[in-house]
Design a protein around this motif. Structure first.
Motif, PDB file in Angstrom:
ATOM      1  N   PHE A   2       2.335  10.798   5.644  1.00 50.48           N
ATOM      2  CA  PHE A   2       3.202   9.634   5.711  1.00 50.48           C
ATOM      3  C   PHE A   2       2.770   8.707   6.840  1.00 50.48           C
ATOM      4  O   PHE A   2       2.324   9.169   7.893  1.00 50.48           O
ATOM      5  CB  PHE A   2       4.653  10.073   5.924  1.00 50.48           C
ATOM      6  CG  PHE A   2       5.228  10.818   4.752  1.00 50.48           C
ATOM      7  CD1 PHE A   2       5.905  10.141   3.746  1.00 50.48           C
ATOM      8  CD2 PHE A   2       5.063  12.189   4.629  1.00 50.48           C
ATOM      9  CE1 PHE A   2       6.414  10.818   2.648  1.00 50.48           C
ATOM     10  CE2 PHE A   2       5.578  12.875   3.542  1.00 50.48           C
ATOM     11  CZ  PHE A   2       6.263  12.186   2.554  1.00 50.48           C
ATOM     12  N   GLN A   3       2.954   7.428   6.602  1.00 47.58           N
ATOM     13  CA  GLN A   3       2.561   6.446   7.608  1.00 47.58           C
ATOM     14  C   GLN A   3       3.248   6.733   8.949  1.00 47.58           C
ATOM     15  O   GLN A   3       2.630   6.652   9.994  1.00 47.58           O
ATOM     16  CB  GLN A   3       2.929   5.045   7.107  1.00 47.58           C
ATOM     17  CG  GLN A   3       2.454   3.950   8.013  1.00 47.58           C
ATOM     18  CD  GLN A   3       2.660   2.574   7.375  1.00 47.58           C
ATOM     19  OE1 GLN A   3       2.941   2.453   6.180  1.00 47.58           O
ATOM     20  NE2 GLN A   3       2.511   1.552   8.174  1.00 47.58           N
ATOM     21  N   ASN A   4       4.543   7.068   8.889  1.00 47.70           N
ATOM     22  CA  ASN A   4       5.275   7.321  10.139  1.00 47.70           C
ATOM     23  C   ASN A   4       5.553   8.797  10.358  1.00 47.70           C
ATOM     24  O   ASN A   4       6.598   9.158  10.871  1.00 47.70           O
ATOM     25  CB  ASN A   4       6.596   6.559  10.131  1.00 47.70           C
ATOM     26  CG  ASN A   4       6.360   5.075  10.001  1.00 47.70           C
ATOM     27  OD1 ASN A   4       5.496   4.529  10.676  1.00 47.70           O
ATOM     28  ND2 ASN A   4       7.088   4.432   9.106  1.00 47.70           N
ATOM     29  N   LYS A   9       0.824  -1.211   0.000  1.00 47.85           N
ATOM     30  CA  LYS A   9       0.000   0.000   0.000  1.00 47.85           C
ATOM     31  C   LYS A   9       0.862   1.267   0.000  1.00 47.85           C
ATOM     32  O   LYS A   9       0.676   2.169  -0.827  1.00 47.85           O
ATOM     33  CB  LYS A   9      -0.932  -0.012   1.223  1.00 47.85           C
ATOM     34  CG  LYS A   9      -1.807  -1.249   1.319  1.00 47.85           C
ATOM     35  CD  LYS A   9      -2.734  -1.213   2.509  1.00 47.85           C
ATOM     36  CE  LYS A   9      -2.024  -1.179   3.851  1.00 47.85           C
ATOM     37  NZ  LYS A   9      -1.246  -2.377   4.183  1.00 47.85           N
ATOM     38  N   THR A  10       1.817   1.313   0.939  1.00 46.62           N
ATOM     39  CA  THR A  10       2.675   2.495   1.013  1.00 46.62           C
ATOM     40  C   THR A  10       3.530   2.621  -0.247  1.00 46.62           C
ATOM     41  O   THR A  10       3.733   3.722  -0.765  1.00 46.62           O
ATOM     42  CB  THR A  10       3.565   2.428   2.272  1.00 46.62           C
ATOM     43  OG1 THR A  10       2.713   2.402   3.415  1.00 46.62           O
ATOM     44  CG2 THR A  10       4.482   3.624   2.363  1.00 46.62           C
ATOM     45  N   THR A  11       3.986   1.483  -0.752  1.00 45.60           N
ATOM     46  CA  THR A  11       4.761   1.505  -1.996  1.00 45.60           C
ATOM     47  C   THR A  11       3.944   2.115  -3.125  1.00 45.60           C
ATOM     48  O   THR A  11       4.451   2.887  -3.937  1.00 45.60           O
ATOM     49  CB  THR A  11       5.206   0.076  -2.354  1.00 45.60           C
ATOM     50  OG1 THR A  11       5.923  -0.470  -1.251  1.00 45.60           O
ATOM     51  CG2 THR A  11       6.085   0.064  -3.582  1.00 45.60           C
ATOM     52  N   LEU A  42      -3.755   9.796   1.993  1.00 45.88           N
ATOM     53  CA  LEU A  42      -3.550   9.660   3.437  1.00 45.88           C
ATOM     54  C   LEU A  42      -3.084   8.244   3.749  1.00 45.88           C
ATOM     55  O   LEU A  42      -3.783   7.278   3.449  1.00 45.88           O
ATOM     56  CB  LEU A  42      -4.857   9.948   4.182  1.00 45.88           C
ATOM     57  CG  LEU A  42      -5.443  11.355   3.996  1.00 45.88           C
ATOM     58  CD1 LEU A  42      -6.850  11.435   4.568  1.00 45.88           C
ATOM     59  CD2 LEU A  42      -4.547  12.396   4.661  1.00 45.88           C
ATOM     60  N   ASP A  43      -1.907   8.121   4.358  1.00 38.29           N
ATOM     61  CA  ASP A  43      -1.355   6.798   4.656  1.00 38.29           C
ATOM     62  C   ASP A  43      -1.579   6.457   6.132  1.00 38.29           C
ATOM     63  O   ASP A  43      -0.888   6.958   6.999  1.00 38.29           O
ATOM     64  CB  ASP A  43       0.137   6.766   4.310  1.00 38.29           C
ATOM     65  CG  ASP A  43       0.671   5.336   4.206  1.00 38.29           C
ATOM     66  OD1 ASP A  43      -0.030   4.417   4.664  1.00 38.29           O
ATOM     67  OD2 ASP A  43       1.782   5.154   3.675  1.00 38.29           O
ATOM     68  N   GLU A  44      -2.553   5.641   6.380  1.00 41.83           N
ATOM     69  CA  GLU A  44      -2.942   5.226   7.733  1.00 41.83           C
ATOM     70  C   GLU A  44      -3.092   6.406   8.694  1.00 41.83           C
ATOM     71  O   GLU A  44      -2.436   6.457   9.731  1.00 41.83           O
ATOM     72  CB  GLU A  44      -1.934   4.201   8.285  1.00 41.83           C
ATOM     73  CG  GLU A  44      -1.837   2.987   7.372  1.00 41.83           C
ATOM     74  CD  GLU A  44      -1.220   1.782   8.057  1.00 41.83           C
ATOM     75  OE1 GLU A  44      -1.156   1.782   9.300  1.00 41.83           O
ATOM     76  OE2 GLU A  44      -0.822   0.842   7.343  1.00 41.83           O
ATOM     77  N   PRO A  45      -3.990   7.341   8.376  1.00 40.34           N
ATOM     78  CA  PRO A  45      -4.119   8.534   9.221  1.00 40.34           C
ATOM     79  C   PRO A  45      -4.704   8.247  10.597  1.00 40.34           C
ATOM     80  O   PRO A  45      -4.553   9.059  11.502  1.00 40.34           O
ATOM     81  CB  PRO A  45      -5.062   9.439   8.412  1.00 40.34           C
ATOM     82  CG  PRO A  45      -5.852   8.505   7.576  1.00 40.34           C
ATOM     83  CD  PRO A  45      -4.922   7.375   7.238  1.00 40.34           C
TER      84      PRO A  45
HETATM   85 MG    MG Z   1       2.323   1.042   4.799  1.00 40.86          MG
END
Ligand code: MG
Ligand code: ADP
Length: 595
Positions: A412-414, A370-372, A503-506
């Motif tokens: 970003f996820q992190n 997903k993030t990729t 939005l990456d895992e908000p």
């Molecule tokens: Mg991810």
């Protein structure tokens, strides 16, 4: 403000009176110190503010001094004409030295710039036109009507004026859009690119700035000493300069000046013990790096007592104005995207169309790509195969800052906030849409820059208010609770006024109430005309927000459709067997039916 002006007036008066208290040797030391302070400001701008390792500062200094020396003694130019040409020559050298910055990573830049500095000393030591090891003497005294600049006392005033202008300009740069972007780039070049900062151009600009400071110092040096020789521009002096910037505190220009003054005076004290001088500088640098990493500039804030500020709270989000659009053409189209990492196929022929005005959910187990996928869409990764089109244009492999400027924003996820910037500055970097090439306004029309900055600040404060973050505008993001940082990152993304928000895992790490607010925010963002793609593990959120959901597993799309369709797709049930998705979906479906 009044107190600051008073302090400034006292300092200015003291500096103006200073020569009256000094003998002819001391004034020489002071004159040389001011030149080093100029060099240190330039180095501080490149290294401390923009984060670009620059070991060629001493070569810029040399190019300035030698150009004046050669043009006045060989070519019969007047001092001031030669000085002007010398500044042009250093700026060109700066751009040349900065070219590798367009491509190579920061730490290699150290080697590249050191090599160029060595090449410069080597050239002046051997070239006939530069006078070889003896150097060039008898540089004419700069002429100035009514002032005899051969007096080191009067030369001091020339230096002081130039220094004051250079320092004020440097501070202006740091506090306005250009410096803010440089600091953002230093903190996190990747996130800076993602909010639209033209990283390569900006890195080059940092070198050009540093070189102009170096060149100015070189011109003054030639006018003061009227003699140039290779050893003044040696690598040993480069390390002295580096020590000044580190001891003073890289991230503060005033710190760089303090470092230059401290080490120049120390150098005088140690002038009778040349054997030990380098060892002493080295030891001091080590002590500073270990015990006071922020240098002299960081000391005052260490001893200042922290007052507890007024009560701060996350205020409610104010929804955006509704924008109704009939447009539902495809905004983002991926066709057959693959991404290979060595032996791992993180994405395998992914095709996906997101229509304008949609909230699209992307779900899938950890490591499913997903993030990729986001990284490929936003230009952080180039896909191994396949193409991306955005708003009708082919954008496969475009640089992240270009895509950001074309209307893509992401989180970003992190979390990747700019740590040394305040929350307000984080938002301001993203709000600022001017191009790096418009920096000509800094020297030629600073008033315009200042006005633009004021307008940006007003817009920034409005946005922070909308997101309920007004109380935290002056805080550093790292000091805030996680939930608030997440919201700052969404506010920063929205500051870009995007057409597409990724939005990456908000919701990761948020509590129940925060997730509810997030859902309200995302819906309002969509209603304001922005298309949203949402990666999320919180199935309740996905099911309630998204019109369509795409399910990834091992880099492949295994299902795509409405939440209800996807939830019962056999492939999904299989992929999530034993996982929580089926349960959550069941829960959501039961709730919907029960209503
Ligand atoms: Mg991810
Ligand atoms: P997700 O976001 O769905 O949890 P990711 O997209 O982060 O998954 O990762 C998908 C796979 O690609 C993982 O196996 C991960 O280890 C791998 N991967 C991601 N980025 C890189 C990278 N830069 N280099 C090598 N492997 C990577």
């Amino acid at each position: 403000m009044k107190r600051r002006l008073a302090v400034l007036a006292v300092v200015a008066a003291a500096l103006w009176m200073l020569p009256y208290a000094l003998d002819s040797y001391a004034i020489h030391v002071v004159d040389v110190t001011l030149i080093f302070a100029l060099l240190a400001i330039g180095l501080g701008l490149a290294m401390g503010i923009a984060g670009q390792v620059n070991l060629a500062q001493v070569a810029f200094f040399g190019v300035g001094a030698y150009t004046v020396a050669i043009l006045t003694t060989h070519n019969g130019f007047g001092f001031w004409t030669a000085a002007l040409l010398a500044l042009v020559a250093t700026a060109v050298t700066g751009l040349f030295v900065g070219t590798p910055a367009l491509r190579v990573q920061s730490h290699y830049l150290g080697i590249v710039t050191l090599g160029l500095a060595l090449a410069f000393t080597n050239w002046v030591t051997n070239a006939a036109v530069a006078g070889g090891a003896e150097g060039i003497n008898a540089i004419p005294v700069p002429q100035f009507p009514g002032v005899d600049l051969s007096s080191e006392y009067l030369f001091y005033y020339l230096e002081l004026i130039v220094f004051a202008i250079a320092l004020a300009f440097g501070l202006f740069v740091v506090r306005t859009p250009l410096g803010r972007r440089m600091r953002a780039m230093r903190d996190d070049p990747l996130a800076a690119g993602a909010v639209g900062v033209e990283v390569p151009m900006l890195r080059m600009t940092a070198f050009a700035l540093a070189s102009v400071y170096g060149g100015t110092a070189g011109v003054l040096y030639a006018g003061l000493v009227r003699y140039v020789a290779p050893e003044s521009f040696s690598i040993a002096n480069m390390f002295l300069l580096l020590a000044m910037v580190i001891i003073g505190g890289r991230q503060s220009l005033l710190g760089c000046v303090a470092g230059a003054v401290t080490l120049s005076l120390l150098r005088e004290l140690l002038s009778d013990y040349p054997t030990y001088a380098q060892v002493v500088y080295g030891s001091i640098v080590v002590l500073v790096v270990v015990f006071a990493p922020t240098g002299l500039a960081g000391l005052p804030s260490r001893f200042r007592r922290r007052r507890a500020g007024p009560r701060q709270e996350l205020r409610p989000f104010t929804p955006f104005d509704l924008v109704s659009t009939e447009d539902s053409r495809p905004l983002l189209e991926l066709s057959d995207i693959s991404k290979q990492f060595r032996g791992l196929r993180a994405l395998d022929e992914v095709s996906l169309t997101v229509r304008a005005g949609e909230i699209r959910g992307i779900v899938g187990p950890n490591g499913s790509g997903k993030t990729t996928l986001f990284n490929v869409i936003t230009g952080l990764y180039k896909p191994t195969a396949g193409s991306v089109s955005f708003a009708g244009a082919q954008v496969t492999g475009a640089a992240p800052y270009r895509l950001a400027r074309a209307g893509m924003a992401r989180t970003f996820q992190n979390l990747r906030l700019f740590g040394a910037l305040t929350v307000r500055e984080n938002v301001l970097v993203a709000l600022d849409r001017t191009r790096t090439r418009s920096i000509w306004r800094y020297p030629l029309w600073p008033l315009g820059v200042w006005r633009q900055d004021r307008a940006l600040r007003a817009a920034g404060d409005e946005l922070l208010g909308r997101f309920g973050l007004a109380d935290f505008a002056d805080a550093r993001p790292g000091a805030l609770p996680y939930g608030i940082q997440r919201r700052v990152e969404i506010a920063r993304a929205m500051a870009q006024q995007p057409r597409l928000l990724l939005l990456d895992e908000p919701a990761a790490g948020l509590n129940g109430e925060e997730v509810r607010q997030l859902s309200e925010i995302v819906r309002s963002i969509r209603d304001s005309g922005v298309t949203v793609v949402l990666i999320e593990h919180n199935m309740g959120l996905v099911m309630s927000l998204c019109e369509r959901v795409t399910v990834l597993a091992s880099g492949r799309i295994i299902a795509d459709g409405t939440p209800a369709e996807v939830a019962i797709a056999p492939a999904v049930v299989e992929a999530y067997l034993g996982d929580s998705m089926a349960d959550t979906v069941e829960q959501v479906v039961i709730e919907e039916v029960g209503r």
